[in-house]
Motif scaffolding. Structure first.
Motif, PDB file in Angstrom:
ATOM      1  N   THR A  24      -2.542 -30.711  76.130  1.00  0.00           N
ATOM      2  CA  THR A  24      -3.681 -29.836  75.846  1.00  0.00           C
ATOM      3  C   THR A  24      -4.683 -29.922  76.970  1.00  0.00           C
ATOM      4  OG1 THR A  24      -3.339 -30.229  73.488  1.00  0.00           O
ATOM      5  CG2 THR A  24      -5.446 -29.295  74.143  1.00  0.00           C
ATOM      6  N   THR A  25      -5.296 -28.751  77.255  1.00  0.00           N
ATOM      7  CA  THR A  25      -6.303 -28.687  78.309  1.00  0.00           C
ATOM      8  C   THR A  25      -7.460 -27.849  77.839  1.00  0.00           C
ATOM      9  OG1 THR A  25      -6.701 -28.132  80.608  1.00  0.00           O
ATOM     10  CG2 THR A  25      -5.178 -26.709  79.367  1.00  0.00           C
ATOM     11  N   LEU A  26      -8.400 -27.575  78.694  1.00  0.00           N
ATOM     12  CA  LEU A  26      -9.577 -26.793  78.345  1.00  0.00           C
ATOM     13  C   LEU A  26      -9.209 -25.335  78.133  1.00  0.00           C
ATOM     14  CD1 LEU A  26     -12.156 -28.261  80.931  1.00  0.00           C
ATOM     15  CD2 LEU A  26     -11.960 -28.784  78.490  1.00  0.00           C
ATOM     16  N   HIS A  27      -9.991 -24.652  77.252  1.00  0.00           N
ATOM     17  CA  HIS A  27      -9.733 -23.248  76.967  1.00  0.00           C
ATOM     18  C   HIS A  27      -9.931 -22.377  78.190  1.00  0.00           C
ATOM     19  CE1 HIS A  27     -10.374 -23.551  72.323  1.00  0.00           C
ATOM     20  NE2 HIS A  27      -9.430 -24.387  72.788  1.00  0.00           N
ATOM     21  N   THR A  28     -10.808 -22.840  79.083  1.00  0.00           N
ATOM     22  CA  THR A  28     -11.103 -22.016  80.265  1.00  0.00           C
ATOM     23  C   THR A  28      -9.919 -21.932  81.200  1.00  0.00           C
ATOM     24  OG1 THR A  28     -12.062 -23.984  81.319  1.00  0.00           O
ATOM     25  CG2 THR A  28     -13.561 -22.486  80.120  1.00  0.00           C
ATOM     26  N   ASN A  29      -8.983 -22.827  81.072  1.00  0.00           N
ATOM     27  CA  ASN A  29      -7.808 -22.788  81.952  1.00  0.00           C
ATOM     28  C   ASN A  29      -6.823 -21.697  81.551  1.00  0.00           C
ATOM     29  OD1 ASN A  29      -8.755 -24.959  83.474  1.00  0.00           O
ATOM     30  ND2 ASN A  29      -7.773 -26.473  82.132  1.00  0.00           N
ATOM     31  N   CYS A  30      -6.967 -21.146  80.371  1.00  0.00           N
ATOM     32  CA  CYS A  30      -6.084 -20.080  79.906  1.00  0.00           C
ATOM     33  C   CYS A  30      -6.792 -18.742  80.045  1.00  0.00           C
ATOM     34  CB  CYS A  30      -5.686 -20.290  78.450  1.00  0.00           C
ATOM     35  SG  CYS A  30      -4.615 -21.730  78.199  1.00  0.00           S
ATOM     36  N   ASP A  31      -5.985 -17.675  80.164  1.00  0.00           N
ATOM     37  CA  ASP A  31      -6.525 -16.317  80.279  1.00  0.00           C
ATOM     38  C   ASP A  31      -7.091 -15.916  78.919  1.00  0.00           C
ATOM     39  OD1 ASP A  31      -7.175 -13.751  80.855  1.00  0.00           O
ATOM     40  OD2 ASP A  31      -5.132 -13.097  81.384  1.00  0.00           O
ATOM     41  N   GLN A  32      -8.390 -15.632  78.913  1.00  0.00           N
ATOM     42  CA  GLN A  32      -9.046 -15.322  77.652  1.00  0.00           C
ATOM     43  C   GLN A  32      -8.583 -13.971  77.087  1.00  0.00           C
ATOM     44  OE1 GLN A  32     -11.040 -17.470  75.982  1.00  0.00           O
ATOM     45  NE2 GLN A  32     -10.402 -18.928  77.587  1.00  0.00           N
ATOM     46  N   ALA A  33      -8.129 -13.097  77.917  1.00  0.00           N
ATOM     47  CA  ALA A  33      -7.679 -11.791  77.428  1.00  0.00           C
ATOM     48  C   ALA A  33      -6.386 -11.916  76.613  1.00  0.00           C
ATOM     49  CB  ALA A  33      -7.483 -10.856  78.613  1.00  0.00           C
ATOM     50  N   GLU A  34      -5.613 -12.939  76.881  1.00  0.00           N
ATOM     51  CA  GLU A  34      -4.346 -13.124  76.168  1.00  0.00           C
ATOM     52  C   GLU A  34      -4.482 -14.054  74.982  1.00  0.00           C
ATOM     53  OE1 GLU A  34      -1.602 -14.590  78.981  1.00  0.00           O
ATOM     54  OE2 GLU A  34      -1.504 -12.723  80.151  1.00  0.00           O
ATOM     55  N   ARG A  35      -5.708 -14.518  74.701  1.00  0.00           N
ATOM     56  CA  ARG A  35      -5.895 -15.465  73.592  1.00  0.00           C
ATOM     57  C   ARG A  35      -5.531 -14.822  72.254  1.00  0.00           C
ATOM     58  NH1 ARG A  35     -11.273 -19.080  72.100  1.00  0.00           N
ATOM     59  NH2 ARG A  35     -10.419 -19.859  70.090  1.00  0.00           N
ATOM     60  N   PRO A  36      -4.631 -15.407  71.464  1.00  0.00           N
ATOM     61  CA  PRO A  36      -4.276 -14.830  70.144  1.00  0.00           C
ATOM     62  C   PRO A  36      -5.437 -14.947  69.168  1.00  0.00           C
ATOM     63  CG  PRO A  36      -2.633 -16.429  70.902  1.00  0.00           C
ATOM     64  CD  PRO A  36      -3.825 -16.598  71.774  1.00  0.00           C
ATOM     65  N   ASP A  37      -5.409 -14.053  68.144  1.00  0.00           N
ATOM     66  CA  ASP A  37      -6.433 -14.105  67.101  1.00  0.00           C
ATOM     67  C   ASP A  37      -6.227 -15.353  66.259  1.00  0.00           C
ATOM     68  OD1 ASP A  37      -7.454 -11.690  67.939  1.00  0.00           O
ATOM     69  OD2 ASP A  37      -6.146 -10.528  66.583  1.00  0.00           O
ATOM     70  N   ASN A  38      -7.323 -15.939  65.885  1.00  0.00           N
ATOM     71  CA  ASN A  38      -7.241 -17.105  65.000  1.00  0.00           C
ATOM     72  C   ASN A  38      -7.579 -16.764  63.556  1.00  0.00           C
ATOM     73  OD1 ASN A  38      -9.948 -16.594  65.288  1.00  0.00           O
ATOM     74  ND2 ASN A  38     -10.554 -18.729  65.676  1.00  0.00           N
ATOM     75  N   GLN A  39      -7.774 -15.473  63.282  1.00  0.00           N
ATOM     76  CA  GLN A  39      -8.090 -15.051  61.924  1.00  0.00           C
ATOM     77  C   GLN A  39      -7.551 -13.634  61.707  1.00  0.00           C
ATOM     78  OE1 GLN A  39     -12.191 -15.436  60.949  1.00  0.00           O
ATOM     79  NE2 GLN A  39     -11.900 -15.215  58.755  1.00  0.00           N
TER      80      GLN A  39
END
Length: 1560
Positions: A24-39
């Motif tokens: 696991t790493t920081l959220h900023t290291n991943c592309d925010q546009a591809e982040r899946p919905d959590n709800q």
């Protein structure tokens, strides 16, 4: 998440950023546009959603093959098919709206169905066609035409199989050259166009105004009365107008196009075609209208007439009405009523009426006779008892739901009205059952006791001086009905000096000499006991008035006295009573044991003093007893208080309501004299004359109410006056003075004839006027200058009840026959046409074959003025014909019916199942044969025309059954043993065998006898030996002085019958046991004076058990006279050892076998008993008295009696014959009427068996058959007229083979000359399954039909349509196999074809890869001389030539081979068949007298190499050559010239030919 059900909820999940390696790493290291919905939103499912959502399953898609690898190839031949996969769509939907929903909702309740499945792609199946039919005739009579031959499709191509080949083959033909110019043009008639309205509305309105104006002008000229009549007629016509409520009948017209076509198919000018045969291009028609109905009505109430918990389903209905009926071929009406099941509410709907079976009382038990009692001389069988049968009637009643269950038994028999037995659905109760009548038991009494002492009648009252001596007997077996039926048990004799108590001497003590001497006179003191008159010991105080017995005088002999034996017991009394000539006496005796010593001793008495006699039974022979009569009837006792009458007792089925009184007569009787005054008999033992009894209740007859009247037949059926019946049943018979049953139980009356039959019928109204095609349409057509010709007329049809009342159209549609036609073609005569009326009916004939009959018609309208119409030859106005000369002939037809007995009663069993016991099965009956009536044309007509009632009737006899008849039982034989248990036997023998279904015989032995064996027991003490006293001694060595020494005594020994009083009479000696016989003589020593005298030896004391040789037994004697001085008595005791089976015995019980079942004397069957006997058997095998075993106290563990049942002879019980059925055929010769019956009670035991005939038939009346039938189709024409003759079938519903849709015309096509067209559809082929090796693949069945192309001109072949094919699924398909078949070779070719398993030759269906060769031509061809092409396809040589091959295996040349002529005289052991099958020929050079064949040796094979046998022959020749040289050398060495033997070497046939084998 939401807390409620349904949509609107939410789901959440955790989302984090992870490295590719997983950490696991920081959220900023991943592309925010591809982040899946959590709800996300979700649907919360609840249990009640199950009723709203469900999976919706789509249809399976086509089966596609599974993907193969690139290297995997499809097999060349298909055997079972190819594996595939098919998919479908599955989704969750909302049931009500069908809208899709989330799959998770349905998955909550049920897993998602599968989306794909394996499937099988079957092997391709090619199209299969039949063989060609023969060539058609040439299409032209001259010039070049075409011939066609066609074939039809048997099986369509399936699963990608090859398409069908051409179904048609053509070939040109020319019958001859044409004479003149060929016709090139012809008229082509097109199809009729749609039916259209003739004129626009404006034109019709203008026309209507003109007509109305014209009518108004006419109306002005009429008076008011005429106008009123016209108005009424218009109203009536308006009611019958076809365009009414349900029919909107509009008459229109339709046209068709007529063109002139060239033979090439090109359309040319109409003028080029002949105008003489120009067809009509217009016709009247009815505007097509589809059926139109209203909307559905509301659902009715949940209609069920009653509520039944066992079947809660009811129905509710909804209906719709017809607003427009289909006309002109419009779409038919849909269903007008719809029903659905529903559940009624039980509190609203009353409970259903249910029906149940009820029964009458059982009839009295009837006992059938034994086979031995089937004697006509036996008329009275009332005394029979044992097992029997009883019957009752079963009927159906309406079950009452409110009847309490706690009613009294009488109340439970409440009469209910019988109804039709068909309403009761359950199994009816039995109508027959077994029963038992108790057999009467006779009174059995014991033997009389001895006479008692003279006693008072009443010991309490001893005033009277008269007394009685009594003797008694007791009841051993109490009879049926009580002891009142027994004989008297007490007899009395008057006597004097009675006493109630007396002293009884029990024992005398030893004799005691007087004065305390050792011997001499003395006394014996008696031991006494007080007894009453019955001999019972009582208190001694009661005998104080009785005389006490005095001591007896006795004497003890001294040594020198005479010694006497003790007195013997008193003998039996010689008479039972004393009279003037009889006197009872008893005797006793004693004997001299030793004489006195002469002087000084007491001398022996005289012989007379050795016997004593005394009187006995000195009472007179006047015996009295009380005699009783039978008890009288139980009557009411008025002296019993009324409170006692309420006591009710139940015994069996009889209920006792009160206590009554019975009396009987009691008289005093003197034996052998008669009745005497009562004072002669003892009053104390007088029987009762009155006793209480129970009065049974009165039982009235109970009958059911009358049933409903039986239904009357429908009056629509012609026949005689029918009757209807009703009946009532007796369910309880009267008893004990109750009310009797009514005499009338059935009633009948004539059926009331209603005015009309119930039902509906169509009513047809008058035809409207004939409507023609409007002039606007007709005016353009040539030759139509007036309004006349073919048209159409319509009429209205309404629904009526049978009584003529109005009814809804829907009622006729549902219940009436098919609706009559609404339209018909008509013709409006033209001006020049001759118009005639219809023919009248023929006038009646006075008699057949006599005179003539006529019918007439007339000219109508303007035709009467036209001269051409008056031509009687063209338009005859009358017709005359001879009266029909009908000759009728009656003949019998068919077989004789069964022999039918006369009918019994009318009420056969509709309301109840009546059992009549033994139904009459024999006697005189009648059989019937149908009569048929033929006319002179040998057609069947009504039998009334032959003056016959339709039957021949003949008397017949059904033989009566005769039962097996046996004799009476013989007497019982004597018991096989005189002591102990044995058997006794009785028998009966066959008198007559059964026949005609009589009762069978029991099992008989080889001499036709049946036996009954029962055990018997003989009393071992029944006969006893009785020995008289010993005689006087006869001394052998006599000492006259002392009178003593050795001597002999004798005595008589007799066999006597032993009774309760002792031995009574002498019988034959053989009846007594010889081993037990006492000695009749004995030798002994007569004591001398002063010798000791002993008594006789007493009985041996029994040996102790068990027997042992170490044990002894003893017997003793006592001294009667003491010895003198210096003398002693011999031993007074004697012993001997105990020896088994000699003087010591063991005893055991022995049980016999069970006897046969014993019944009462009058019983036939039923309950009985069986017995067995118990023996006491000595160890030496001898049966002895049971007392020996009883004294030992042996255990008796056996049951000596047991109940048993003898099967009752139950005769077969049959139901009544059913009513005659309807005729099996409504017309013709094969019709039969049947009636049947069933077995209600199967036979049992020796009962009469059931007859084999359970159904009977008789012929129906022969009626001629009429039916509607199609004629063959007429030729196809552009104008069609048809006439139907319905004279004979007028009463029949128009239907052909059950189809009421009558089709009398249909469209057809006449091809134009030169036109290429399709044939009509072939009939559907047989139904065929998809099979492999006879196994169904599961793809269903299919059948096919086809249309082939037919061409008429070679020039138009390119314009031919495509051939057509139709297939449809079917059921009950059949598997077919296809195999190649081949004919014989003819040269280099043969015929090869494919054959179906049913023998049909087809094209297609067989595998092309397996097709046999049809041609065997060689390549290259065989051009060498004498060469030919062989079956193997290679070149060979003709017979007589051998092949010479090249190195590459080709034929080089054919060389002639030498001929070796070898005779064969029938020896064919060496024959070898040739491959080519050529028959060898006999050369011409062979002599005619020698039988032989010429064979050709072929040394070279097809490949040009030498054959193997050639090398063998060469080696053999070499060996032979060496042998010849050796023999020659040896012969030359001899000096003597050898004689040369001539050898006629007969060579065996040698047959060698090349057969294709490589090793040859």
């Amino acid at each position: 998440m939401g807390s409620e059900c349904g949509p609107g909820g939410s789901q959440s999940r955790a989302v984090w950023c992870a490295h590719s390696e997983g950490w696991t790493t920081l959220h900023t290291n991943c592309d925010q546009a591809e982040r899946p919905d959590n709800q996300q939103s979700c649907f919360r499912v609840c249990d009640w959603h199950k009723e709203l959502y469900d999976w919706q399953l789509g249809a399976w898609n086509q089966c596609v093959p599974v993907m193969r690898g690139a290297r995997v190839q499809r097999p060349t031949t298909c055997t079972q098919g190819e594996e595939g996969i098919q998919t479908r769509e599955v989704g969750c939907v909302q049931k009500a709206k069908g809208e899709p929903a989330e799959d998770a909702i349905c998955e909550y309740f049920e897993p998602k169905p599968r989306l794909e499945q394996a499937c099988l792609i079957p092997c391709p199946q090619d199209c299969v066609v039949s063989e060609f039919i023969p060539w058609t005739p040439c299409s032209k009579t001259c010039g070049i035409g075409l011939q066609n031959r066609i074939r039809f499709v048997l099986a369509p191509p399936l699963f990608g199989g090859a398409a069908c080949p051409n179904l048609t083959e053509f070939q040109t033909c020319q019958l001859g050259p044409c004479q003149g110019e060929e016709s090139l043009y012809s008229l082509r008639v097109g199809p009729w166009g749609p039916c259209t309205v003739p004129l626009p509305r404006q034109t019709r309105q203008k026309l209507r105004e003109k007509v109305q104006e014209r009518l108004r002008e006419r109306g002005k000229a009429k008076d008011a009365e005429t106008r009123e009549l016209i108005k009424k007629k218009r109203n009536k016509n308006r009611q019958n107008r076809p365009g009414g409520k349900f029919w909107d009948l509009q008459t229109g017209f339709q046209t068709r196009e007529v063109t002139c076509v060239h033979k090439s198919g090109a359309v040319e000018a109409l003028s080029l075609c002949s105008q003489e045969t120009l067809p009509v291009t217009f016709q009247a028609c009815v505007i097509t209208k589809d059926c139109d109905v209203t909307e559905w009505s509301k659902w009715s109430a949940c209609t069920k007439e009653c509520y039944d918990p066992t079947s809660p389903k009811a129905v509710w209905t909804r209906t719709r009405k017809v607003t427009q009926f289909p006309v002109g071929g419009g779409i038919d009406c849909p269903e007008l009523e719809e029903k659905e099941p529903c559940t009624p509410q039980s509190d609203v709907v009353p409970p259903c009426i249910t029906y149940s079976w009820k029964t009458t009382e059982w009839t009295e038990c009837k006992v059938d006779m034994l086979l031995s009692q089937q004697d006509r001389r036996r008329g009275n069988h009332t005394g029979m008892c044992g097992g029997g049968t009883q019957t009752r009637e079963v009927y159906c009643v309406q079950a009452s739901t409110d009847t309490p269950s706690n009613l009294s038994p009488l109340r439970s028999k409440e009469a209910l009205r019988p109804v039709d037995s068909k309403l009761c659905l359950g199994i009816p109760p039995n109508t027959t059952q077994l029963c038992h009548i108790s057999c009467p038991v006779d009174c059995e009494v014991s033997s009389w006791s001895t006479w008692g002492p003279c006693t008072y009648e009443n010991c309490q009252d001893q005033v009277a001086k008269k007394g009685f001596k009594l003797r008694k007997r007791r009841i051993i077996n109490e009879p049926t009905g009580g002891t009142g039926n027994c004989p008297h048990l007490v007899e009395a004799i008057p006597c004097e000096d009675p006493s109630c108590y007396d002293w009884l001497v029990v024992k005398l003590e030893d004799c005691i000499p007087d004065n305390e001497e050792k011997c001499g006179p003395g006394t014996q003191i008696p031991q006494v006991q007080c007894v009453n008159s019955d001999g019972e010991y009582v208190d001694r105080q009661l005998c104080q008035d009785a005389i006490l017995p005095m001591p007896f005088i006795c004497e003890v002999p001294c040594p020198k006295d005479c010694a006497l034996s003790p007195w013997s017991p008193w003998s039996l009394c010689s008479h039972t009573c004393s009279g003037k000539n009889t006197e009872g006496k008893q005797t006793r005796a004693r004997s001299i044991l030793a004489y006195n010593a002469g002087e000084g001793g007491v001398q022996c008495p005289n012989i007379s003093a050795l016997q004593e006699v005394r009187r006995c039974n000195d009472h007179p022979c006047t015996v009295y007893h009380w005699q009783t009569g039978p008890w009288g009837q139980c009557i009411e006792d008025s002296f019993i208080p009324s409170t006692n009458t309420s006591v009710g007792r139940t015994r069996g089925d009889d209920v006792s309501c009160s206590v009554g009184m019975q009396t009987r007569k009691v008289i005093c009787v003197r034996v052998n004299v008669g009745q005497v005054p009562p004072k002669k008999c003892p009053e104390s033992v007088r029987p009762d004359t009155v006793r209480p009894c129970l009065l049974p209740c009165k039982r009235d007859c109970i009958v059911t109410p009358y049933s409903d009247w039986s239904p009357c037949p429908s009056t629509c059926q012609t026949g005689t006056i029918n009757k209807q019946y009703r009946k009532r049943l007796i369910i309880q018979l009267p008893a004990n003075g109750g009310q009797d049953c009514p005499e009338v139980l059935t009633q009948e009356r004539d059926c009331e004839t209603p005015s009309v039959c119930e039902g509906y019928r169509w009513k047809t109204h008058k035809w409207r006027r004939c409507q023609l095609v409007p002039w606007s349409v007709r005016e353009g057509s040539p030759g139509n200058q007036e309004l006349c010709g073919l048209g159409l007329q319509v009429r209205a049809v309404s629904c009526r009840k049978q009584d003529g009342g109005q009814a809804d159209i829907e009622a006729c549609l549902k219940f009436a026959s098919s609706m009559p036609s609404l339209t018909q073609p008509c013709q409006v005569p033209c001006q020049e046409d001759c118009q005639l009326s219809s023919w009248s009916k023929f006038s009646s004939c006075t008699a057949d074959c006599v005179g003539v009959r006529t019918r007439k018609r007339m000219l109508v309208g303007r035709s009467r003025k036209h001269d051409q119409c008056k031509n009687n030859q063209l338009y005859p106005l009358s017709e005359t014909q001879y009266c029909p000369c009908n000759k009728y002939n009656a003949q019998p037809v068919g077989n004789w019916s069964d022999c039918i007995l006369s009918e019994g009663g009318r009420m056969e069993g509709q309301l109840g199942m009546k059992i009549q016991g033994d139904i009459k099965e024999c006697g005189q009956g009648y059989r019937y044969q149908a009569m048929v009536c033929y006319d002179q044309d040998n057609r069947i007509v009504e039998t009334s025309r032959c003056n016959s009632h339709g039957y021949i009737e003949e008397a017949c006899i059904i033989p009566c059954p005769s039962d097996c008849k046996l004799s009476e039982w013989s007497n019982w034989s004597r018991c096989s043993k005189s002591c102990g248990s044995g058997v006794k036997v009785r028998s009966k023998w066959l008198r007559e065998k059964p026949y005609n279904g009589g009762r069978p015989c029991p099992k008989l032995d080889h001499v036709n006898q049946v036996y009954e064996v029962v055990p018997c027991l003989s009393d071992c003490g029944q006969y006893v030996w009785v020995a008289e006293p010993w005689s006087v001694w006869k001394v052998s060595n006599v000492d006259l002085n002392d009178n003593c020494g050795e001597g002999v005594q004798t005595r008589n020994v007799k066999c006597m019958l032993n009774t309760i009083d002792g031995p009574s009479e002498q019988v034959e000696d053989y009846l007594c046991d010889p081993e037990e016989m006492p000695l009749g003589a004995r030798k002994s020593h007569l004591p001398c004076p002063e010798d000791c005298v002993l008594s006789d030896w007493g009985a041996w004391i029994p040996c102790p058990l068990p027997c042992s040789e170490n044990s002894t037994r003893e017997r003793s004697a006592y001294p009667l006279r003491q010895p003198g001085e210096k003398k002693e008595c011999p031993p007074t005791e004697e012993t001997e050892p105990c020896k088994l089976n000699r003087n010591c015995f063991h005893y055991t019980y022995n049980i016999t076998e069970w006897s046969t079942c014993q019944l009462s004397d009058k019983a036939v069957c039923g309950n009985g008993f069986k017995t067995r006997m118990l023996d006491c058997v000595r160890s030496d095998g001898k049966s002895v008295d049971l007392i020996f075993c009883k004294e030992l106290g042996l255990e008796r563990k056996w049951q000596m009696n047991a109940s048993c049942v003898v099967e009752c002879p139950v005769n077969c019980q049959l139901s009544d014959w059913s009513p005659w059925s309807g005729c099996s055929h409504t017309c013709g010769l094969a019709g039969k009427l049947w009636r049947r019956r069933t077995v209600i009670q199967a036979p049992q035991g020796d009962g009469r068996p059931c007859p084999s005939q359970m159904e009977q038939w008789k012929p129906c009346l022969v009626k001629p058959c009429y039916r509607w039938r199609y004629s063959t189709w007429s030729e196809c024409k552009s104008e069609v007229n048809y006439v139907v003759d319905d004279e004979l079938c007028g009463d029949l519903e128009p239907s052909v083979e059950g189809n009421t849709q009558i089709v009398l015309q249909e469209a057809c096509t006449v091809p134009c000359p030169g036109e290429c067209y399709l044939t009509d559809w072939t009939v559907w082929s047989s139904c065929q399954l998809s099979c492999i090796n006879g196994a169904d693949l599961g793809f269903g069945s299919v059948q096919v039909r086809s249309r082939a192309v037919v061409a008429q001109d070679p020039e138009n072949l390119l314009q031919c349509p495509e051939q057509e094919l139709e297939a449809r699924p079917c059921t009950d398909g059949e598997c077919f196999d296809y195999k190649w078949k081949s004919g014989p070779w003819r040269g280099s070719s043969r015929h090869v074809w494919c054959e179906r398993s049913d023998g049909l030759n087809v094209t297609g269906g067989c595998l092309t890869t397996a097709k046999p060769k049809a041609d065997r031509s060689c390549n290259p061809p065989c051009t060498k001389p004498q060469s030919l092409c062989t079956e193997a396809g290679v070149c060979g040589c003709e017979d007589g030539y051998t092949e010479v091959m090249t190195s590459d295996g080709l034929l080089d040349q054919c060389t002639l081979i030498p001929v070796l002529e070898i005779p064969t005289a029938g020896d064919n052991k060496a024959d070898v068949k040739t491959i080519r099958g050529f028959n060898p020929t006999q050369p011409a050079a062979s002599s005619p007298g020698r039988a032989g064949r010429t064979w050709f040796l072929q040394p070279f094979g097809p490949d040009g190499k030498l054959k193997t046998w050639v090398y063998g022959v060469a080696a053999g020749a070499f060996v032979l050559l060496v042998f010849i040289i050796s023999m020659t050398y040896l012969a030359c060495k001899k000096p003597k010239k050898p004689q040369r033997r001539q050898m006629n070497n007969r060579l065996k046939p040698l047959t060698l030919a090349y057969d294709g084998d490589a090793d040859m």
